[in-house]
Write a protein that holds these residues in place. Structure first.
Motif, PDB file in Angstrom:
ATOM      1  N   TYR A  21       0.858  -1.178   0.000  1.00 44.14           N
ATOM      2  CA  TYR A  21       0.000   0.000   0.000  1.00 44.14           C
ATOM      3  C   TYR A  21       0.891   1.223   0.000  1.00 44.14           C
ATOM      4  O   TYR A  21       2.109   1.128   0.178  1.00 44.14           O
ATOM      5  CB  TYR A  21      -1.009  -0.008   1.149  1.00 44.14           C
ATOM      6  CG  TYR A  21      -0.447   0.112   2.543  1.00 44.14           C
ATOM      7  CD1 TYR A  21      -0.405   1.334   3.204  1.00 44.14           C
ATOM      8  CD2 TYR A  21       0.007  -1.014   3.219  1.00 44.14           C
ATOM      9  CE1 TYR A  21       0.080   1.438   4.495  1.00 44.14           C
ATOM     10  CE2 TYR A  21       0.491  -0.920   4.516  1.00 44.14           C
ATOM     11  CZ  TYR A  21       0.528   0.306   5.153  1.00 44.14           C
ATOM     12  OH  TYR A  21       1.008   0.405   6.417  1.00 44.14           O
ATOM     13  N   ALA A  22       0.306   2.367  -0.260  1.00 40.90           N
ATOM     14  CA  ALA A  22       1.087   3.593  -0.368  1.00 40.90           C
ATOM     15  C   ALA A  22       0.339   4.739   0.289  1.00 40.90           C
ATOM     16  O   ALA A  22      -0.891   4.781   0.281  1.00 40.90           O
ATOM     17  CB  ALA A  22       1.359   3.911  -1.835  1.00 40.90           C
ATOM     18  N   LYS A  23       1.096   5.650   0.861  1.00 39.47           N
ATOM     19  CA  LYS A  23       0.532   6.847   1.476  1.00 39.47           C
ATOM     20  C   LYS A  23       1.328   8.056   0.989  1.00 39.47           C
ATOM     21  O   LYS A  23       2.527   7.973   0.741  1.00 39.47           O
ATOM     22  CB  LYS A  23       0.611   6.783   3.009  1.00 39.47           C
ATOM     23  CG  LYS A  23      -0.199   5.668   3.631  1.00 39.47           C
ATOM     24  CD  LYS A  23      -1.659   5.951   3.564  1.00 39.47           C
ATOM     25  CE  LYS A  23      -2.462   4.864   4.267  1.00 39.47           C
ATOM     26  NZ  LYS A  23      -3.890   5.063   4.133  1.00 39.47           N
ATOM     27  N   GLU A  24       0.620   9.164   0.894  1.00 48.26           N
ATOM     28  CA  GLU A  24       1.247  10.430   0.519  1.00 48.26           C
ATOM     29  C   GLU A  24       0.964  11.416   1.637  1.00 48.26           C
ATOM     30  O   GLU A  24      -0.174  11.839   1.820  1.00 48.26           O
ATOM     31  CB  GLU A  24       0.667  10.924  -0.804  1.00 48.26           C
ATOM     32  CG  GLU A  24       1.248  12.231  -1.275  1.00 48.26           C
ATOM     33  CD  GLU A  24       0.617  12.683  -2.578  1.00 48.26           C
ATOM     34  OE1 GLU A  24       1.160  13.632  -3.147  1.00 48.26           O
ATOM     35  OE2 GLU A  24      -0.406  12.127  -3.012  1.00 48.26           O
ATOM     36  N   GLY A  25       1.984  11.710   2.434  1.00 46.71           N
ATOM     37  CA  GLY A  25       1.794  12.615   3.555  1.00 46.71           C
ATOM     38  C   GLY A  25       0.751  12.130   4.546  1.00 46.71           C
ATOM     39  O   GLY A  25       0.007  12.921   5.102  1.00 46.71           O
ATOM     40  N   GLY A  26       0.654  10.807   4.741  1.00 46.87           N
ATOM     41  CA  GLY A  26      -0.302  10.252   5.688  1.00 46.87           C
ATOM     42  C   GLY A  26      -1.675   9.985   5.101  1.00 46.87           C
ATOM     43  O   GLY A  26      -2.530   9.409   5.749  1.00 46.87           O
ATOM     44  N   ASN A  27      -1.902  10.395   3.863  1.00 43.54           N
ATOM     45  CA  ASN A  27      -3.195  10.183   3.201  1.00 43.54           C
ATOM     46  C   ASN A  27      -3.039   9.203   2.051  1.00 43.54           C
ATOM     47  O   ASN A  27      -1.930   8.914   1.612  1.00 43.54           O
ATOM     48  CB  ASN A  27      -3.739  11.510   2.657  1.00 43.54           C
ATOM     49  CG  ASN A  27      -3.943  12.540   3.749  1.00 43.54           C
ATOM     50  OD1 ASN A  27      -4.522  12.235   4.779  1.00 43.54           O
ATOM     51  ND2 ASN A  27      -3.437  13.735   3.534  1.00 43.54           N
ATOM     52  N   ASN A  28      -4.173   8.723   1.542  1.00 41.20           N
ATOM     53  CA  ASN A  28      -4.120   7.893   0.345  1.00 41.20           C
ATOM     54  C   ASN A  28      -3.562   8.711  -0.809  1.00 41.20           C
ATOM     55  O   ASN A  28      -3.702   9.935  -0.851  1.00 41.20           O
ATOM     56  CB  ASN A  28      -5.508   7.357  -0.008  1.00 41.20           C
ATOM     57  CG  ASN A  28      -5.984   6.338   0.991  1.00 41.20           C
ATOM     58  OD1 ASN A  28      -5.188   5.675   1.653  1.00 41.20           O
ATOM     59  ND2 ASN A  28      -7.281   6.205   1.123  1.00 41.20           N
ATOM     60  N   VAL A  29      -2.919   8.050  -1.743  1.00 34.41           N
ATOM     61  CA  VAL A  29      -2.266   8.715  -2.863  1.00 34.41           C
ATOM     62  C   VAL A  29      -3.331   9.333  -3.774  1.00 34.41           C
ATOM     63  O   VAL A  29      -4.281   8.676  -4.185  1.00 34.41           O
ATOM     64  CB  VAL A  29      -1.392   7.713  -3.648  1.00 34.41           C
ATOM     65  CG1 VAL A  29      -0.765   8.375  -4.850  1.00 34.41           C
ATOM     66  CG2 VAL A  29      -0.326   7.127  -2.736  1.00 34.41           C
ATOM     67  N   ASP A  30      -3.158  10.631  -4.070  1.00 33.89           N
ATOM     68  CA  ASP A  30      -4.093  11.343  -4.930  1.00 33.89           C
ATOM     69  C   ASP A  30      -3.305  12.241  -5.873  1.00 33.89           C
ATOM     70  O   ASP A  30      -2.514  13.057  -5.403  1.00 33.89           O
ATOM     71  CB  ASP A  30      -5.045  12.170  -4.071  1.00 33.89           C
ATOM     72  CG  ASP A  30      -6.113  12.874  -4.886  1.00 33.89           C
ATOM     73  OD1 ASP A  30      -6.486  12.337  -5.945  1.00 33.89           O
ATOM     74  OD2 ASP A  30      -6.557  13.958  -4.469  1.00 33.89           O
ATOM     75  N   PRO A  31      -3.458  12.124  -7.171  1.00 32.48           N
ATOM     76  CA  PRO A  31      -4.355  11.211  -7.865  1.00 32.48           C
ATOM     77  C   PRO A  31      -3.856   9.770  -7.776  1.00 32.48           C
ATOM     78  O   PRO A  31      -2.700   9.523  -7.450  1.00 32.48           O
ATOM     79  CB  PRO A  31      -4.334  11.704  -9.320  1.00 32.48           C
ATOM     80  CG  PRO A  31      -3.000  12.346  -9.470  1.00 32.48           C
ATOM     81  CD  PRO A  31      -2.671  12.928  -8.117  1.00 32.48           C
ATOM     82  N   ALA A  32      -4.760   8.852  -8.079  1.00 26.04           N
ATOM     83  CA  ALA A  32      -4.434   7.425  -7.999  1.00 26.04           C
ATOM     84  C   ALA A  32      -3.332   7.059  -8.990  1.00 26.04           C
ATOM     85  O   ALA A  32      -3.063   7.789  -9.947  1.00 26.04           O
ATOM     86  CB  ALA A  32      -5.691   6.605  -8.289  1.00 26.04           C
ATOM     87  N   PHE A  33      -2.703   5.925  -8.751  1.00 21.01           N
ATOM     88  CA  PHE A  33      -1.684   5.432  -9.674  1.00 21.01           C
ATOM     89  C   PHE A  33      -2.318   5.080 -11.012  1.00 21.01           C
ATOM     90  O   PHE A  33      -3.507   4.769 -11.090  1.00 21.01           O
ATOM     91  CB  PHE A  33      -0.990   4.186  -9.107  1.00 21.01           C
ATOM     92  CG  PHE A  33      -0.213   4.449  -7.854  1.00 21.01           C
ATOM     93  CD1 PHE A  33       0.762   5.434  -7.809  1.00 21.01           C
ATOM     94  CD2 PHE A  33      -0.439   3.714  -6.709  1.00 21.01           C
ATOM     95  CE1 PHE A  33       1.488   5.683  -6.652  1.00 21.01           C
ATOM     96  CE2 PHE A  33       0.275   3.947  -5.548  1.00 21.01           C
ATOM     97  CZ  PHE A  33       1.242   4.935  -5.523  1.00 21.01           C
ATOM     98  N   GLY A  34      -1.491   5.067 -12.065  1.00 22.75           N
ATOM     99  CA  GLY A  34      -1.963   4.678 -13.384  1.00 22.75           C
ATOM    100  C   GLY A  34      -2.402   3.227 -13.407  1.00 22.75           C
ATOM    101  O   GLY A  34      -3.473   2.895 -13.889  1.00 22.75           O
ATOM    102  N   ASN A  35      -1.569   2.340 -12.881  1.00 23.46           N
ATOM    103  CA  ASN A  35      -1.913   0.920 -12.752  1.00 23.46           C
ATOM    104  C   ASN A  35      -1.281   0.423 -11.461  1.00 23.46           C
ATOM    105  O   ASN A  35      -0.147  -0.061 -11.463  1.00 23.46           O
ATOM    106  CB  ASN A  35      -1.432   0.115 -13.956  1.00 23.46           C
ATOM    107  CG  ASN A  35      -1.890  -1.331 -13.895  1.00 23.46           C
ATOM    108  OD1 ASN A  35      -2.433  -1.783 -12.892  1.00 23.46           O
ATOM    109  ND2 ASN A  35      -1.665  -2.063 -14.960  1.00 23.46           N
ATOM    110  N   ALA A  36      -2.005   0.520 -10.384  1.00 25.36           N
ATOM    111  CA  ALA A  36      -1.473   0.180  -9.062  1.00 25.36           C
ATOM    112  C   ALA A  36      -1.133  -1.302  -8.927  1.00 25.36           C
ATOM    113  O   ALA A  36      -0.257  -1.666  -8.153  1.00 25.36           O
ATOM    114  CB  ALA A  36      -2.478   0.568  -7.976  1.00 25.36           C
ATOM    115  N   ASP A  37      -1.806  -2.161  -9.689  1.00 24.11           N
ATOM    116  CA  ASP A  37      -1.543  -3.600  -9.599  1.00 24.11           C
ATOM    117  C   ASP A  37      -0.427  -4.060 -10.529  1.00 24.11           C
ATOM    118  O   ASP A  37      -0.200  -5.260 -10.678  1.00 24.11           O
ATOM    119  CB  ASP A  37      -2.825  -4.397  -9.890  1.00 24.11           C
ATOM    120  CG  ASP A  37      -3.796  -4.333  -8.722  1.00 24.11           C
ATOM    121  OD1 ASP A  37      -3.337  -4.185  -7.569  1.00 24.11           O
ATOM    122  OD2 ASP A  37      -5.009  -4.425  -8.966  1.00 24.11           O
ATOM    123  N   ASP A  38       0.264  -3.123 -11.144  1.00 25.79           N
ATOM    124  CA  ASP A  38       1.426  -3.447 -11.984  1.00 25.79           C
ATOM    125  C   ASP A  38       2.495  -2.386 -11.766  1.00 25.79           C
ATOM    126  O   ASP A  38       3.049  -1.831 -12.705  1.00 25.79           O
ATOM    127  CB  ASP A  38       1.024  -3.520 -13.460  1.00 25.79           C
ATOM    128  CG  ASP A  38       2.129  -4.111 -14.336  1.00 25.79           C
ATOM    129  OD1 ASP A  38       2.977  -4.865 -13.804  1.00 25.79           O
ATOM    130  OD2 ASP A  38       2.150  -3.815 -15.542  1.00 25.79           O
TER     131      ASP A  38
END
Length: 126
Positions: A21-38
């Motif tokens: 999983y990934a966090k950006e400054g304690g929050n969910n990553v925004d905008p989302a990844f292009g393809n998080a499962d790859d």
């Protein structure tokens, strides 16, 4: 030399699972990844294992519901043998790879923290 070393000591057969999983400054990553499962790949020197992305609200409770949690995990290793404790356990080494083309639309200066989660499922009949 590998980026991550995992040592598992077990009395019975086991499976090693993983995700990230990934966090950006304690929050969910925004905008989302292009393809998080790859995006994140572990290599054991022979094979590549593409980790699935899972937003994990409480990492300490992850794996407590194997029927639900294991559906999102990547199987990394299966051990089918007797007790491995006397031999010091099973040591697995992984190189971590990142596919930057799947990061999505990122801005300069973003600070993203990636956390790789390992779950060991131990049971006598795999």
């Amino acid at each position: 030399e590998r980026d991550i070393t995992v040592v598992i000591k077990a009395l019975t057969d086991f499976i090693l699972w993983g995700c990230y999983y990934a966090k950006e400054g304690g929050n969910n990553v925004d905008p989302a990844f292009g393809n998080a499962d790859d995006l994140i790949i572990l290599n054991d020197g022979t094979s590549d294992f593409t980790l699935t992305y899972e937003e994990i609200a409480n990492p300490n409770s992850f794996g407590n519901n194997p029927g639900d949690d294991y559906n999102v995990l990547t199987k990394l290793y299966t051990f089918t043998d007797n007790n491995n404790i006397g031999s010091g356990g099973t040591t697995l080494n992984y190189e971590v790879k990142l596919k930057p083309e799947n990061l999505g639309d990122r801005e300069a200066g973003e600070n993203i923290t990636f956390t790789i989660v390992f779950v060991v499922e131990e049971k006598s009949n795999i």
